[in-house]
Design a protein around this motif. Structure first.
Motif, PDB file in Angstrom:
ATOM      1  N   GLU A  10      43.621  20.356  45.479  1.00 56.23           N
ATOM      2  CA  GLU A  10      43.766  19.442  44.348  1.00 56.23           C
ATOM      3  C   GLU A  10      42.364  19.121  43.839  1.00 56.23           C
ATOM      4  OE1 GLU A  10      47.193  16.410  44.945  1.00 56.23           O
ATOM      5  OE2 GLU A  10      46.365  16.781  46.956  1.00 56.23           O
ATOM      6  N   VAL A  11      42.221  18.989  42.529  1.00 54.12           N
ATOM      7  CA  VAL A  11      40.916  18.772  41.917  1.00 54.12           C
ATOM      8  C   VAL A  11      40.925  17.440  41.174  1.00 54.12           C
ATOM      9  CG1 VAL A  11      39.143  19.710  40.394  1.00 54.12           C
ATOM     10  CG2 VAL A  11      40.657  21.274  41.642  1.00 54.12           C
ATOM     11  N   PHE A  12      39.950  16.582  41.487  1.00 51.36           N
ATOM     12  CA  PHE A  12      39.855  15.263  40.885  1.00 51.36           C
ATOM     13  C   PHE A  12      38.470  15.070  40.276  1.00 51.36           C
ATOM     14  CE2 PHE A  12      42.521  15.101  44.686  1.00 51.36           C
ATOM     15  CZ  PHE A  12      43.709  14.583  44.193  1.00 51.36           C
ATOM     16  N   GLU A  13      38.411  14.360  39.162  1.00 52.70           N
ATOM     17  CA  GLU A  13      37.104  13.997  38.617  1.00 52.70           C
ATOM     18  C   GLU A  13      36.484  12.913  39.483  1.00 52.70           C
ATOM     19  OE1 GLU A  13      36.809  13.242  34.444  1.00 52.70           O
ATOM     20  OE2 GLU A  13      38.173  14.878  33.916  1.00 52.70           O
ATOM     21  N   SER A  14      35.179  13.030  39.704  1.00 53.83           N
ATOM     22  CA  SER A  14      34.443  12.055  40.516  1.00 53.83           C
ATOM     23  C   SER A  14      33.236  11.599  39.698  1.00 53.83           C
ATOM     24  CB  SER A  14      34.003  12.693  41.839  1.00 53.83           C
ATOM     25  OG  SER A  14      33.351  11.765  42.672  1.00 53.83           O
ATOM     26  N   ALA A  18      30.735  15.227  38.427  1.00 50.78           N
ATOM     27  CA  ALA A  18      31.173  15.895  39.651  1.00 50.78           C
ATOM     28  C   ALA A  18      32.693  15.995  39.686  1.00 50.78           C
ATOM     29  CB  ALA A  18      30.672  15.160  40.886  1.00 50.78           C
ATOM     30  N   LEU A  19      33.170  16.991  40.425  1.00 51.61           N
ATOM     31  CA  LEU A  19      34.581  17.132  40.744  1.00 51.61           C
ATOM     32  C   LEU A  19      34.732  17.118  42.256  1.00 51.61           C
ATOM     33  CD1 LEU A  19      35.798  20.018  38.376  1.00 51.61           C
ATOM     34  CD2 LEU A  19      36.017  17.560  38.023  1.00 51.61           C
ATOM     35  N   ARG A  20      35.807  16.526  42.721  1.00 47.14           N
ATOM     36  CA  ARG A  20      36.127  16.533  44.156  1.00 47.14           C
ATOM     37  C   ARG A  20      37.324  17.444  44.355  1.00 47.14           C
ATOM     38  NH1 ARG A  20      39.173  12.808  47.698  1.00 47.14           N
ATOM     39  NH2 ARG A  20      38.375  13.036  49.827  1.00 47.14           N
ATOM     40  N   VAL A  21      37.128  18.460  45.180  1.00 45.86           N
ATOM     41  CA  VAL A  21      38.174  19.441  45.473  1.00 45.86           C
ATOM     42  C   VAL A  21      38.681  19.179  46.892  1.00 45.86           C
ATOM     43  CG1 VAL A  21      38.745  21.884  45.583  1.00 45.86           C
ATOM     44  CG2 VAL A  21      36.956  21.097  44.002  1.00 45.86           C
ATOM     45  N   LEU A  60      35.388  19.124  48.957  1.00 43.35           N
ATOM     46  CA  LEU A  60      34.182  19.743  48.411  1.00 43.35           C
ATOM     47  C   LEU A  60      33.781  18.976  47.158  1.00 43.35           C
ATOM     48  CD1 LEU A  60      32.231  22.259  48.116  1.00 43.35           C
ATOM     49  CD2 LEU A  60      34.077  23.327  46.818  1.00 43.35           C
ATOM     50  N   LEU A  61      32.516  18.548  47.086  1.00 47.12           N
ATOM     51  CA  LEU A  61      32.003  17.884  45.884  1.00 47.12           C
ATOM     52  C   LEU A  61      31.235  18.917  45.069  1.00 47.12           C
ATOM     53  CD1 LEU A  61      31.837  15.036  44.536  1.00 47.12           C
ATOM     54  CD2 LEU A  61      29.515  14.908  45.472  1.00 47.12           C
ATOM     55  N   VAL A  62      31.710  19.170  43.860  1.00 52.36           N
ATOM     56  CA  VAL A  62      31.070  20.126  42.962  1.00 52.36           C
ATOM     57  C   VAL A  62      30.336  19.330  41.885  1.00 52.36           C
ATOM     58  CG1 VAL A  62      31.387  22.108  41.436  1.00 52.36           C
ATOM     59  CG2 VAL A  62      32.946  21.757  43.375  1.00 52.36           C
ATOM     60  N   GLU A  63      29.010  19.413  41.896  1.00 54.09           N
ATOM     61  CA  GLU A  63      28.185  18.629  40.972  1.00 54.09           C
ATOM     62  C   GLU A  63      27.777  19.493  39.781  1.00 54.09           C
ATOM     63  OE1 GLU A  63      25.806  15.755  44.005  1.00 54.09           O
ATOM     64  OE2 GLU A  63      25.400  17.902  44.192  1.00 54.09           O
ATOM     65  N   ARG A  75      36.344  22.775  36.318  1.00 55.44           N
ATOM     66  CA  ARG A  75      37.652  22.892  36.973  1.00 55.44           C
ATOM     67  C   ARG A  75      38.179  24.333  36.867  1.00 55.44           C
ATOM     68  NH1 ARG A  75      42.043  19.227  37.897  1.00 55.44           N
ATOM     69  NH2 ARG A  75      40.767  17.579  36.967  1.00 55.44           N
ATOM     70  N   ALA A  76      38.026  24.930  35.686  1.00 51.52           N
ATOM     71  CA  ALA A  76      38.471  26.315  35.497  1.00 51.52           C
ATOM     72  C   ALA A  76      37.689  27.257  36.403  1.00 51.52           C
ATOM     73  CB  ALA A  76      38.322  26.716  34.032  1.00 51.52           C
ATOM     74  N   PHE A  77      36.404  26.984  36.568  1.00 50.17           N
ATOM     75  CA  PHE A  77      35.560  27.807  37.441  1.00 50.17           C
ATOM     76  C   PHE A  77      36.009  27.680  38.891  1.00 50.17           C
ATOM     77  CE2 PHE A  77      31.220  28.455  39.466  1.00 50.17           C
ATOM     78  CZ  PHE A  77      31.204  29.828  39.266  1.00 50.17           C
ATOM     79  N   VAL A  78      36.324  26.455  39.312  1.00 49.91           N
ATOM     80  CA  VAL A  78      36.819  26.225  40.677  1.00 49.91           C
ATOM     81  C   VAL A  78      38.126  26.984  40.907  1.00 49.91           C
ATOM     82  CG1 VAL A  78      37.821  24.478  42.206  1.00 49.91           C
ATOM     83  CG2 VAL A  78      35.660  24.017  41.030  1.00 49.91           C
TER      84      VAL A  78
END
Length: 240
Positions: A10-14, A18-21, A60-63, A75-78
């Protein structure tokens, strides 16, 4: 890290950068493999504006730089990364093992007896359980790349200190809850310190600063206090 089919995420905006996966299966081991494999893929693939992928136990935190890209694009890249992993499988990397000498108790492990009393085990039984197996490094934490690991097979979770110490020395070997850690550098800490390794864990003159990565193994073994100085000039290095 063993090859496996990635679990759903699941992908959430942080915040706005950043996104939190979050891996969402009931299998903790599969979740860990998924987020670390995805982090490796994101780092290797690269994308404009994405400048960090920090995995933990199951997330996973994606910055990213919102001036260069957007949360929607990241998100599309993830999700592209997840499709790639689903197609090729998570990469398999042979772990290295690091052997860590530890002087337990006394000035080196001021909380060893506290842990012994809490677990209703002898001090030597606590040491025996702590040295009984190799530990997978699950992620790197603070300070300075601390190796975060699942803890020893104690009967009970170990409570944190009610009053954290203002400074825990470099090399402190500690436990809390169901986790284990080594402090690569001096820092405040509220975990129970049961021993200390004389090896240098962090080297500010090298890149990376610490010699291990998530997925590597650590194995502790007991040394006597009088042996501590004989290891003092050595750095932590992989045994295999």
């Amino acid at each position: 890290m063993t090859a496996t089919t990635p679990t759903p995420v699941e992908v959430f905006e942080s915040g706005d950068a950043a996104l939190r996966v979050v891996a969402s299966s009931p299998d903790r081991e599969a979740n860990w493999t998924t987020v670390h494999s995805l982090a490796e893929w994101l780092e290797a693939a690269g994308a404009d504006g994405v400048h960090g992928a920090v995995p933990t136990y199951d997330s996973l935190l994606v910055e990213f730089d919102p001036g260069v890209t957007s949360a929607r694009q990241v998100r599309a890249f993830v999700l592209l990364g997840m499709r790639q992993l689903d197609f090729i499988g998570a990469p398999a990397r042979a772990p290295r093992e690091f052997h860590v000498p530890v002087a337990y108790g006394g000035e080196f492990g001021p909380d060893l007896e506290r842990v012994s009393e809490h677990e209703q085990l002898s001090v030597q039984e606590i040491i025996g359980l702590h040295t009984a197996k190799s530990y997978v490094i699950r992620c790197l934490g603070a300070p300075a790349g601390s190796p975060m690991m699942d803890g020893p097979d104690f009967p009970l979770p170990v409570p944190r200190l009610k009053d954290p110490r203002l400074s825990v020395p470099a090399g402190a070997v500690a436990v809390a809850g169901r986790q284990a850690v080594i402090a690569p550098a001096a820092a405040p800490g509220g975990w129970c310190v049961i021993g200390r390794t004389p090896l240098t864990i962090l080297d500010a003159a090298t890149e990376p600063l610490v010699p291990y990565v998530p997925g590597d193994l650590l194995r502790f073994h007991q040394i006597q206090p009088e042996e501590f100085a004989t290891y003092a000039a050595r750095k932590l290095e992989a045994a295999r």
